[in-house]
Write an enzyme that holds these catalytic residues in place. Sequence first.
Site, short mmCIF file in Angstrom:
data_model
loop_
_atom_site.label_atom_id
_atom_site.label_comp_id
_atom_site.label_asym_id
_atom_site.label_seq_id
_atom_site.Cartn_x
_atom_site.Cartn_y
_atom_site.Cartn_z
CD1 TRP A 159 39.26 86.57 24.49
CD2 TRP A 159 37.57 86.98 25.90
NE1 TRP A 159 39.73 86.39 25.78
CE2 TRP A 159 38.71 86.64 26.67
CE3 TRP A 159 36.38 87.30 26.57
CZ2 TRP A 159 38.72 86.60 28.06
CZ3 TRP A 159 36.37 87.26 27.97
CH2 TRP A 159 37.53 86.91 28.69
CG ASN A 160 36.84 92.01 27.34
OD1 ASN A 160 37.43 92.31 26.31
ND2 ASN A 160 36.82 92.79 28.39
CE LYS A 183 44.58 88.37 16.30
NZ LYS A 183 43.71 87.42 17.02
CD GLU A 256 43.04 102.06 26.04
OE1 GLU A 256 42.92 101.89 27.26
OE2 GLU A 256 43.00 103.19 25.51
CG LEU A 257 47.95 97.03 28.29
CD1 LEU A 257 49.40 97.02 28.72
CD2 LEU A 257 47.75 96.18 27.04
CB CYS A 290 39.52 96.20 30.89
SG CYS A 290 38.56 97.48 30.09
CD GLU A 388 42.44 91.77 33.86
OE1 GLU A 388 43.19 91.09 33.13
OE2 GLU A 388 41.88 92.80 33.47
P1 NAD Z 1 45.03 88.67 25.07
O1 NAD Z 1 46.11 89.62 25.35
O2 NAD Z 1 45.26 87.24 25.31
O3 NAD Z 1 44.56 88.78 23.55
C1 NAD Z 1 44.19 90.02 22.96
C2 NAD Z 1 44.46 89.97 21.48
O4 NAD Z 1 45.87 89.82 21.28
C3 NAD Z 1 43.81 88.79 20.76
O5 NAD Z 1 43.34 89.21 19.50
C4 NAD Z 1 44.96 87.82 20.59
O6 NAD Z 1 44.81 86.97 19.47
C5 NAD Z 1 46.12 88.77 20.36
N1 NAD Z 1 47.45 88.20 20.65
C6 NAD Z 1 47.76 87.14 21.43
N2 NAD Z 1 49.10 86.95 21.44
C7 NAD Z 1 49.64 87.91 20.66
C8 NAD Z 1 50.97 88.28 20.31
N3 NAD Z 1 52.01 87.59 20.75
N4 NAD Z 1 51.16 89.35 19.51
C9 NAD Z 1 50.09 90.08 19.08
N5 NAD Z 1 48.82 89.78 19.38
C10 NAD Z 1 48.58 88.72 20.17
O7 NAD Z 1 43.76 89.20 25.89
P2 NAD Z 1 42.34 88.55 26.00
O8 NAD Z 1 42.42 87.38 26.92
O9 NAD Z 1 41.76 88.36 24.65
O10 NAD Z 1 41.51 89.74 26.67
C11 NAD Z 1 41.42 89.94 28.03
C12 NAD Z 1 42.37 91.03 28.48
O11 NAD Z 1 42.10 92.24 27.79
C13 NAD Z 1 42.19 91.36 29.95
O12 NAD Z 1 43.45 91.49 30.54
C14 NAD Z 1 41.48 92.70 29.93
O13 NAD Z 1 41.67 93.49 31.07
C15 NAD Z 1 42.06 93.33 28.72
N6 NAD Z 1 41.20 94.40 28.23
C16 NAD Z 1 41.59 95.70 28.39
C17 NAD Z 1 40.75 96.74 27.99
C18 NAD Z 1 41.13 98.18 28.19
O14 NAD Z 1 40.48 99.03 27.61
N7 NAD Z 1 42.13 98.50 28.99
C19 NAD Z 1 39.53 96.43 27.40
C20 NAD Z 1 39.16 95.11 27.26
C21 NAD Z 1 40.01 94.09 27.67
#
Ligand code: NAD
Length: 519
Positions: A159-160, A183, A256-257, A290, A388
């Site tokens: 969402w960010n 998704k 990408e985490l 991120c 983080e």
């Molecule tokens: P999240 O991991 O909670 O969710 C990300 C996506 O994964 C959402 O669409 C969610 O519905 C889905 N999801 C949740 N559980 C799942 C599962 N068990 N299996 C498959 N999909 C699932 O992350 P968030 O809170 O939405 O986003 C914030 C995180 O994203 C932060 O850690 C941030 O650093 C990271 N991020 C990384 C980058 C990058 O380029 N490295 C960019 C943006 C955000």
Amino acid sequence: MTVDLPDGYDGPPLADLAAAVQTDGDETLRVETPMTGAAIGEVPACSPADVRTAAERAQQAQQEWMARPVSERVEAIEQFVSLVRGSQSDLLDLVQLESGKARYDAMEEILDVVATAGHYADRAPEYLATERVPGVVPLVTQASVDRDPYGVVGFITPWNYPLTLAISDVIPALLAGNTAIVKPAEQTPHTALFVAELLRKAGVPEGCLQILPGDGERLGEPLVAAVDAVSFTGSTAVGREVAALAGRELVPATLELGGNGPLIVREDAPLGRTVTGALRGAFASAGQLCIATERIYVHESRYDGFCDRLVERARGLTLDTSFEWDPDVGSLVSERQLSKVRSHVDEAVADGATLLTGGRHRPDVGPYAYEPTVLADVPEGSAVACEETFGPVVTVTPVADDEEAVARANDSEYGLHGSVWSGDADQGRALARRLDCGSVCVNDAYISMWASTGAPMGGRDDSGIGRRHGKEGFEKYTDPQSVVVQRGHPVAAPAGVPNRLMAATLSWYLRLARAVGLR
Ligand code: NAD
């Protein structure tokens, strides 16, 4: 459900966007705005069965899409770029509405989509052209590599950066001849639906990009099982789960985490510019980025001066949730995010950290608004130092020299992005090379790296696997096929030639070929 849009919203009607979701079920997902906490609409929540149906549709669409000349796919993406530019105001309102971020932060997303789409539209023909590589015997062996699309690529996005991350990775995948299923995060489905509609208007056929809102835990497994490659952007914890699913299905996955970005201020850093960059690195998108700056290490001779300026400027930032351009910092996205930020800060302060500024929830501004916060004297093992935080919080720590700065910056399980500030660009670059991160900016916080679309971007260690941007960010959506044409005799012993002689000849040939530069 009563819908209550915040004052000033002038973006697209949300119900129309939700109507585009294809589902056989009747479950819905309630969407709120972090600007006020009110409900703004609901979208259909897709089921595992919807995922399978979407994958079949995507497979069918892919055959026709892949068969088109690349120039036609490029044309559609060029048209998409024009539509994004023409929809700037709608997109800004929608991104702000769903994410709560400040307008300038939302604008960065639009600029990114325009830049990334343009970059790959310009380069796709070259990246997809047949590549000649040296054959084992020059002139006799002709080797070439072609790049095929994988088929259907599944994207799971956070969402960010609801606009950028829903579409910027999809563009190279589409240009390469894949189709895509996205998704989006539960909090931000309308932004993804709107941008998909722009692609459709640009000439990308229905079925080539489908948006499936819904619960990640429920849809993750069926999605990974139904597609030919996966691109996941999100938290490290969920990334590990997606990697395990991809391993089971043997589909390639890019992850990408998260990050915990360090920023180093060298003894010779220009303080004014450094503070400006650090503020952007720490507080862009309210720190929900991120590649945000979360830890600042300052040479001890500059520490007091740096902290004074940083605190003064942080106090001057306007925190607000409005559709105007003036606010510098917007809201956090949710109660969950707010409580994580509060617990990191409160815990650090209870353990002895000094709050230089901020540290307060501001419900008078918005339900999840939190002040830009600077912490000093942070205990090394505290959550705010090691994990983080993903909020408008940055720590400052004095260091004796570059050695200590590098050691502390690298003392993290993450390895996404770092930043180095120095009056000497060469020294800054040399220091950057010592950081264990996928990318580093010298004399900027993050944007000059992100906007340099030709440079691969991604994480090391717990920050992920794979890269977006650059040639790598395109080729990962392609499956290379090598075709090697051997003229004349095959590479095998001719009739009557003993194997021992053939083996010796081959061995001699390889030595000779290398010595004269044929290989
Ligand atoms: P999240 O991991 O909670 O969710 C990300 C996506 O994964 C959402 O669409 C969610 O519905 C889905 N999801 C949740 N559980 C799942 C599962 N068990 N299996 C498959 N999909 C699932 O992350 P968030 O809170 O939405 O986003 C914030 C995180 O994203 C932060 O850690 C941030 O650093 C990271 N991020 C990384 C980058 C990058 O380029 N490295 C960019 C943006 C955000």
